[in-house]
Design a protein around this motif. Structure first.
Motif, PDB file in Angstrom:
ATOM      1  N   VAL A 176       0.944  -1.149   0.052  1.00 45.82           N
ATOM      2  CA  VAL A 176      -0.085   0.097   0.187  1.00 45.82           C
ATOM      3  C   VAL A 176       0.817   1.394   0.037  1.00 45.82           C
ATOM      4  CG1 VAL A 176      -1.658   1.273   1.416  1.00 45.82           C
ATOM      5  CG2 VAL A 176      -1.901  -0.974   1.205  1.00 45.82           C
ATOM      6  N   GLN A 177       1.864   1.260   0.831  1.00 40.45           N
ATOM      7  CA  GLN A 177       2.901   2.534   0.778  1.00 40.45           C
ATOM      8  C   GLN A 177       3.213   2.676  -0.588  1.00 40.45           C
ATOM      9  OE1 GLN A 177       3.493   4.615   3.420  1.00 40.45           O
ATOM     10  NE2 GLN A 177       1.742   3.596   4.314  1.00 40.45           N
ATOM     11  N   GLN A 178       3.717   1.406  -1.259  1.00 39.83           N
ATOM     12  CA  GLN A 178       4.347   1.671  -2.587  1.00 39.83           C
ATOM     13  C   GLN A 178       3.113   2.339  -3.694  1.00 39.83           C
ATOM     14  OE1 GLN A 178       5.575  -2.346  -3.208  1.00 39.83           O
ATOM     15  NE2 GLN A 178       6.929  -2.051  -1.731  1.00 39.83           N
ATOM     16  N   GLU A 179       2.048   1.781  -3.515  1.00 36.71           N
ATOM     17  CA  GLU A 179       1.154   2.405  -4.164  1.00 36.71           C
ATOM     18  C   GLU A 179       0.850   3.683  -4.003  1.00 36.71           C
ATOM     19  OE1 GLU A 179      -3.214   0.210  -5.058  1.00 36.71           O
ATOM     20  OE2 GLU A 179      -3.338   1.256  -3.379  1.00 36.71           O
TER      21      GLU A 179
ATOM     22  N   ALA B 117       2.752  10.404  -1.535  1.00 36.93           N
ATOM     23  CA  ALA B 117       1.650  10.525  -0.510  1.00 36.93           C
ATOM     24  C   ALA B 117       2.101   9.617   0.704  1.00 36.93           C
ATOM     25  CB  ALA B 117       0.481  10.583  -0.720  1.00 36.93           C
ATOM     26  N   ALA B 118       3.103   8.605   0.740  1.00 36.54           N
ATOM     27  CA  ALA B 118       3.166   7.521   1.597  1.00 36.54           C
ATOM     28  C   ALA B 118       4.011   8.334   2.707  1.00 36.54           C
ATOM     29  CB  ALA B 118       4.214   6.512   0.828  1.00 36.54           C
ATOM     30  N   ARG B 119       3.377   8.189   3.956  1.00 32.03           N
ATOM     31  CA  ARG B 119       3.902   8.581   5.285  1.00 32.03           C
ATOM     32  C   ARG B 119       5.073   7.629   5.721  1.00 32.03           C
ATOM     33  NH1 ARG B 119       0.956   9.768  10.877  1.00 32.03           N
ATOM     34  NH2 ARG B 119       2.765  10.563  11.796  1.00 32.03           N
TER      35      ARG B 119
ATOM     36  N   LEU C 128      11.266  10.334   9.498  1.00 31.30           N
ATOM     37  CA  LEU C 128      10.030  10.312  10.029  1.00 31.30           C
ATOM     38  C   LEU C 128       9.234  11.624   9.461  1.00 31.30           C
ATOM     39  CD1 LEU C 128      10.756   9.835  13.977  1.00 31.30           C
ATOM     40  CD2 LEU C 128       9.939   8.003  12.095  1.00 31.30           C
ATOM     41  N   THR C 129       7.954  11.316   9.140  1.00 33.43           N
ATOM     42  CA  THR C 129       7.129  12.462   8.520  1.00 33.43           C
ATOM     43  C   THR C 129       5.669  12.700   9.321  1.00 33.43           C
ATOM     44  OG1 THR C 129       7.537  11.439   6.222  1.00 33.43           O
ATOM     45  CG2 THR C 129       5.712  12.889   6.421  1.00 33.43           C
TER      46      THR C 129
END
Length: 481
Positions: free
Chosen positions: A42-45, A49-51, A219-220
């Motif tokens: 999901v992060q790759q998708e 925008a991936a946190r 970290l975001t």
């Protein structure tokens, strides 16, 4: 050579037919507090925008790549015991009566495992049960190897069919050991195994092999961290201003909280991989249904919140992966809304059992196979006040495009979001005249959902702390529950 090819083809057809006719094994894997975006796939998708782009969940991703991934899976009450009760009963919590984390679950007749056992399955619950501090063999199962309440991450005593046994090592490694032993002993008989991980529930203590895994990642902060719900400003007036923080970034959003949370997820991912490898080794992979999900989501600073309970996306959305090589496609993505209530009906249909009418969810099978023409466009979400949490009682309706959140006894806290334009729920439209038509539409859908779900205020929920005017009395505890 042609004759050999024909014989091989016939053998494959025969094996496929056998898998189609034989009852499938069912393995239901549940993590605790894993967010919907808590998968590296999901992060790759999500791309830029991936946190949490650093996540490593290769084995959970394997299920997604070899099976079906639901992008929009939800729980109907974002709390451990209630969500698990819904996955046992197929019912909303105002119906099944489990509305908080302090109630034992004793039904051994009307539940998913009991129905599967009647259908000829060997059933087992291994790992986290978490229905209050309930002890003993888990009701409805032939076999259980579990622990009391949340257990502890290291050297946790397990109760095997109700008898306490000491264990050594990281808790989800131990649970996976029990699960592997159960699969090996029952490989020649249809089995239905629930493997419930402790990770990534609080008290985060990752396995020692991963306790430094993410120490050097970037970290975001969440984009919606300053968009606080109205009840936060009411309960903690000192944090009413947008630039006032409830939590210390370094300690709670960062190294002491977010990082060990994801390191425990990596440990659970190892357990998933061990089960997948065993099925392949035992040649059970083709005819075994794998369902992977979580009991609820979790906040990491979004809306200035930690924990779960509230009706925002980070709390109510969960991962949902389903793999069944004998019948389901590989790598399919489903965008329709799935609920935790749907999982019991899904498993029963795959086992050849008609779901009882009392179940309020729908089987996902026809949706996965592309045979479902009409599907839900909305559902009811709920949470009931607990004396140890600042989150107030709330009811919400979530559609495929919008969300309405209502707080009984505090009409001025109501929220309305256009999820297509505002996926992070940063712009409350409830009192904006230009959105009156959307508000009216959502109010009607809210009332419709109350009727369809046979909603009633649960008698066993704690009484709301109200003043003489019927308004909430501020919670006195710490904000970071």
């Amino acid at each position: 050579m042609r004759k050999s090819f024909i014989l091989s083809s016939l053998l494959l057809i025969s094996l496929f037919a056998t898998a189609q006719n034989k009852k499938p094994n069912i393995i239901f894997m549940i993590t605790d507090d894993q967010r919907f975006d808590g998968l590296s796939i999901v992060q790759q998708e999500q791309g830029k925008a991936a946190r949490f782009s650093y996540l490593q969940t290769p084995n959970m991703d394997r299920i997604a790549k070899e099976g079906v991934r639901f992008r929009n899976a939800f729980v109907t009450l974002s709390l451990c015991s209630p969500s698990r009760a819904s996955m046992l009963t197929g019912q909303y919590n105002h119906i099944n009566g489990i509305v908080n984390n302090y109630q034992p679950f004793t039904d051994s007749v009307n539940t998913l495992p009991a129905l599967l056992r009647t259908a000829g399955y060997k059933t087992a619950l291994i790992g986290k049960w978490h229905m209050g501090s309930q002890k003993g063999k888990r009701p409805g199962y032939d076999y259980s190897a579990s622990y009391i309440a949340h257990g502890k991450y290291y050297d946790c005593p397990f109760e095997v069919d109700g008898v306490s046994e000491p264990t050594k090592g990281w808790i989800d490694d131990v649970a996976t050991d029990y699960a592997i032993d159960f699969i090996k002993k029952n490989k020649d008989h249809p089995f239905a195994l629930t493997l419930a991980f402790k990770a990534p529930h609080g008290g985060w203590t990752p396995p020692k092999r991963y306790d430094k895994l993410y120490d050097n990642v970037k970290l975001t902060r969440p984009v919606n961290e300053k968009d606080k719900p109205a009840y936060v400003s009411f309960i903690y007036p000192e944090y009413a201003a947008a630039d006032k923080e409830l939590f210390d970034w370094t300690d709670l959003y960062g190294m002491k909280r977010v990082i060990p949370y994801w390191e425990t997820v990596k440990g659970a991912d190892d357990g998933v991989g061990r089960v997948l490898d065993l099925l392949k080794e035992l040649k059970l992979e083709e005819n075994t249904v794998i369902i992977f999900t979580s009991d609820n989501g979790y906040f990491h600073g979004e809306h200035a919140l930690q924990d779960k309970r509230a009706a925002y996306e980070e709390s109510m959305r969960v991962p949902l992966l389903i793999k069944y090589p004998a019948r389901f496609p590989r790598g399919k993505i489903v965008d329709e809304m799935a609920l935790n209530l749907d999982l019991p009906s899904t498993m029963l249909e795959l086992a050849g059992v008609k779901p009882p009418e009392r179940f309020q969810g729908k089987s996902l099978v026809s949706l996965i196979q592309g045979k479902q023409k009409d599907w839900r466009k909305s559902f009811l979400f709920q949470y009931f006040y607990e004396s140890n949490s600042p989150t107030p009682t709330l009811l919400a309706v979530r559609t495929d495009k919008a969300k309405l959140v209502k707080y009984p006894h505090q009409d001025d806290w109501a929220e309305l979001f256009d999820l297509e334009k505002d996926p992070y729920e940063m712009n409350n439209l409830y009192n904006k005249p230009e959105y009156s038509s959307l508000k009216e539409k959502m109010e009607k859908e809210f009332e419709k959902q109350l009727i369809e779900t046979r909603y009633k205020d649960p008698k066993n929920a704690p009484k709301l702390p109200l003043d003489d005017n019927g308004k909430y009395i501020p919670y006195k505890g710490k904000p970071n529950q």
